[in-house]
Design an enzyme around this catalytic site. Structure first.
Site, PDB file in Angstrom:
ATOM      1  N   GLU A   1       8.127   2.546  -5.542  1.00 32.61           N
ATOM      2  CA  GLU A   1       8.088   1.935  -4.153  1.00 32.61           C
ATOM      3  C   GLU A   1       8.289   3.085  -3.317  1.00 32.61           C
ATOM      4  O   GLU A   1       8.680   3.851  -3.458  1.00 32.61           O
ATOM      5  CB  GLU A   1       9.441   0.788  -4.137  1.00 32.61           C
ATOM      6  CG  GLU A   1       9.396   0.252  -2.756  1.00 32.61           C
ATOM      7  CD  GLU A   1       8.416  -0.448  -2.111  1.00 32.61           C
ATOM      8  OE1 GLU A   1       7.215   0.027  -2.071  1.00 32.61           O
ATOM      9  OE2 GLU A   1       8.332  -1.526  -2.035  1.00 32.61           O
TER      10      GLU A   1
ATOM     11  N   LYS B   1      17.172   3.745   2.325  1.00 35.41           N
ATOM     12  CA  LYS B   1      18.055   3.604   3.610  1.00 35.41           C
ATOM     13  C   LYS B   1      19.117   2.696   3.268  1.00 35.41           C
ATOM     14  O   LYS B   1      19.171   1.464   3.627  1.00 35.41           O
ATOM     15  CB  LYS B   1      17.153   2.896   4.464  1.00 35.41           C
ATOM     16  CG  LYS B   1      16.081   3.883   5.121  1.00 35.41           C
ATOM     17  CD  LYS B   1      15.692   3.436   6.616  1.00 35.41           C
ATOM     18  CE  LYS B   1      14.512   2.564   6.640  1.00 35.41           C
ATOM     19  NZ  LYS B   1      13.876   2.109   8.071  1.00 35.41           N
TER      20      LYS B   1
ATOM     21  N   LYS C   1       0.833  -1.164  -0.226  1.00 35.14           N
ATOM     22  CA  LYS C   1      -0.006   0.091  -0.001  1.00 35.14           C
ATOM     23  C   LYS C   1       0.790   1.200  -0.045  1.00 35.14           C
ATOM     24  O   LYS C   1       0.446   2.228  -0.440  1.00 35.14           O
ATOM     25  CB  LYS C   1      -0.855  -0.123   1.385  1.00 35.14           C
ATOM     26  CG  LYS C   1      -1.722  -1.401   1.637  1.00 35.14           C
ATOM     27  CD  LYS C   1      -2.490  -1.085   3.042  1.00 35.14           C
ATOM     28  CE  LYS C   1      -3.269  -2.355   3.160  1.00 35.14           C
ATOM     29  NZ  LYS C   1      -3.822  -2.100   4.309  1.00 35.14           N
ATOM     30  N   GLY C   2       2.108   1.105   0.584  1.00 32.54           N
ATOM     31  CA  GLY C   2       2.756   2.357   0.758  1.00 32.54           C
ATOM     32  C   GLY C   2       3.302   3.283  -0.376  1.00 32.54           C
ATOM     33  O   GLY C   2       3.162   4.489  -0.010  1.00 32.54           O
TER      34      GLY C   2
ATOM     35  N   ASP D   1       3.418   3.411   6.688  1.00 32.34           N
ATOM     36  CA  ASP D   1       2.903   3.403   8.077  1.00 32.34           C
ATOM     37  C   ASP D   1       3.794   2.942   9.095  1.00 32.34           C
ATOM     38  O   ASP D   1       4.892   2.203   8.856  1.00 32.34           O
ATOM     39  CB  ASP D   1       1.821   2.403   7.683  1.00 32.34           C
ATOM     40  CG  ASP D   1       2.320   1.152   7.635  1.00 32.34           C
ATOM     41  OD1 ASP D   1       3.126   0.681   6.710  1.00 32.34           O
ATOM     42  OD2 ASP D   1       2.072  -0.088   8.291  1.00 32.34           O
TER      43      ASP D   1
ATOM     44  N   ASP E   1      14.686  -0.570   1.936  1.00 34.59           N
ATOM     45  CA  ASP E   1      15.357  -0.890   3.193  1.00 34.59           C
ATOM     46  C   ASP E   1      16.169  -1.890   3.078  1.00 34.59           C
ATOM     47  O   ASP E   1      17.393  -1.620   2.648  1.00 34.59           O
ATOM     48  CB  ASP E   1      14.027  -1.320   4.109  1.00 34.59           C
ATOM     49  CG  ASP E   1      14.528  -1.270   5.638  1.00 34.59           C
ATOM     50  OD1 ASP E   1      15.391  -0.596   5.934  1.00 34.59           O
ATOM     51  OD2 ASP E   1      13.993  -2.174   6.426  1.00 34.59           O
TER      52      ASP E   1
ATOM     53  N   PHE F   1      13.155   5.063  11.347  1.00 41.85           N
ATOM     54  CA  PHE F   1      12.007   4.665  10.804  1.00 41.85           C
ATOM     55  C   PHE F   1      10.976   5.631  10.518  1.00 41.85           C
ATOM     56  O   PHE F   1      10.848   6.502  11.454  1.00 41.85           O
ATOM     57  CB  PHE F   1      11.392   3.582  11.932  1.00 41.85           C
ATOM     58  CG  PHE F   1      10.147   2.594  11.326  1.00 41.85           C
ATOM     59  CD1 PHE F   1      10.688   1.558  10.867  1.00 41.85           C
ATOM     60  CD2 PHE F   1       8.769   3.209  11.319  1.00 41.85           C
ATOM     61  CE1 PHE F   1       9.464   0.884  10.054  1.00 41.85           C
ATOM     62  CE2 PHE F   1       7.685   2.350  10.732  1.00 41.85           C
ATOM     63  CZ  PHE F   1       8.114   1.296  10.285  1.00 41.85           C
ATOM     64  N   VAL F   2      10.473   5.746   9.326  1.00 38.04           N
ATOM     65  CA  VAL F   2       9.805   6.913   9.015  1.00 38.04           C
ATOM     66  C   VAL F   2       8.284   6.705   8.490  1.00 38.04           C
ATOM     67  O   VAL F   2       7.896   5.531   8.177  1.00 38.04           O
ATOM     68  CB  VAL F   2      10.487   7.463   7.554  1.00 38.04           C
ATOM     69  CG1 VAL F   2      11.687   8.354   8.095  1.00 38.04           C
ATOM     70  CG2 VAL F   2      10.873   6.592   6.603  1.00 38.04           C
TER      71      VAL F   2
HETATM   72  P1  IMP Z   1      12.880  -4.216   2.127  1.00 32.04           P
HETATM   73  O1  IMP Z   1      12.351  -5.430   1.368  1.00 32.04           O
HETATM   74  O2  IMP Z   1      13.585  -4.549   3.488  1.00 32.04           O
HETATM   75  O3  IMP Z   1      13.597  -3.191   1.303  1.00 32.04           O
HETATM   76  O4  IMP Z   1      11.414  -3.705   2.633  1.00 32.04           O
HETATM   77  C1  IMP Z   1      10.831  -2.525   2.113  1.00 32.04           C
HETATM   78  C2  IMP Z   1       9.542  -2.343   2.864  1.00 32.04           C
HETATM   79  O5  IMP Z   1       9.736  -2.306   4.366  1.00 32.04           O
HETATM   80  C3  IMP Z   1       8.824  -1.117   2.381  1.00 32.04           C
HETATM   81  O6  IMP Z   1       8.198  -1.281   1.247  1.00 32.04           O
HETATM   82  C4  IMP Z   1       8.045  -0.704   3.660  1.00 32.04           C
HETATM   83  O7  IMP Z   1       6.831  -1.292   3.587  1.00 32.04           O
HETATM   84  C5  IMP Z   1       8.664  -1.480   4.842  1.00 32.04           C
HETATM   85  N1  IMP Z   1       9.738  -0.413   5.474  1.00 32.04           N
HETATM   86  C6  IMP Z   1      10.957  -0.427   5.553  1.00 32.04           C
HETATM   87  N2  IMP Z   1      11.627   0.535   6.226  1.00 32.04           N
HETATM   88  C7  IMP Z   1      10.278   1.449   6.724  1.00 32.04           C
HETATM   89  C8  IMP Z   1      10.227   2.495   7.078  1.00 32.04           C
HETATM   90  O8  IMP Z   1      10.985   3.297   7.563  1.00 32.04           O
HETATM   91  N3  IMP Z   1       8.805   3.049   7.439  1.00 32.04           N
HETATM   92  C9  IMP Z   1       7.593   2.403   7.054  1.00 32.04           C
HETATM   93  N4  IMP Z   1       7.912   1.098   6.336  1.00 32.04           N
HETATM   94  C10 IMP Z   1       9.350   0.724   6.034  1.00 32.04           C
HETATM   95 MG    MG Z   2       6.020  -1.080   1.148  1.00 29.48          MG
END
Ligand code: IMP
Ligand code: MG
Length: 173
Positions: free
Chosen positions: A97, A129, A41-42, A157, A101, A150-151
């Protein structure tokens, strides 16, 4: 609920950066049609604002992935829980996206979309990040590079809260 938030990027700063990204993407793609894949959803708030700033013909598609874990840490296993309803063979795909992260979600997705025969697959993320990366993936377009905080807001969310904030804020622990 009572989360303590500190603004990182104001609504004005965020919208200005999204306009710049839209202009850059419009230039880079010439007159080609762009298939935006918004990751729910983000990324929904960001993808809509971005699409409005792109001059090219744009086709909006949606996917949803889940990576299991608790509220602030992903577990590493990425699953597609809502898939595309149109083929992307031969399309110029721009995955949009909210944040990269660990990079696991994007790495998995880009691999999947390339396997389906897209003509090109590029990635546009509102936030990055890089300190948290565990797999090798880089976005082609990045709104803001941020530290390991964390944002929330602008679609992001914390346990489903704060997505609708019109700015990006850090959750203070
Ligand atoms: P990744 O697979 O670890 O890169 O995860 C990415 C997903 O983790 C993003 O699409 C977000 O849904 C969630 N996420 C990672 N960091 C944050 C943050 O700081 N705030 C909110 N959601 C986050
Ligand atoms: Mg996401």
């Amino acid at each position: 609920m009572g989360d303590k938030l500190k603004i990182m990027y104001t609504e004005e700063e965020t919208n200005k950066r999204i306009r710049e990204l839209g202009e850059q993407i419009s230039r880079d793609y010439g007159d080609r049609e762009i298939t935006i894949i918004c990751i729910l959803k983000g990324a929904s708030f960001f993808a809509c604002e971005l699409a409005k700033r792109i001059d090219n013909p744009v086709n909006m598609e949606f996917m949803r992935c889940s990576s299991y874990g608790n509220e602030t840490q992903s577990s590493g296993e990425v699953r597609i829980v809502l898939d595309l309803d149109n083929p992307i063979k031969g399309k110029d795909v721009l995955v949009v996206e909210d944040i990269i992260d660990t990079g696991r979600t994007m790495k998995t997705l880009v691999g999947t979309l390339k396997n389906r025969g897209a003509n090109s697959v590029k990635v546009c993320t509102l936030l990055d990040k890089p300190e948290r990366r565990v797999v090798d993936i880089k976005a082609d377009y990045t709104g803001f590079v941020i530290p390991d905080k964390f944002v929330v807001g602008y679609g992001l969310d914390y346990a489903q809260r704060h997505r609708n904030l019109p700015y990006i804020a850090e959750v203070e622990v």
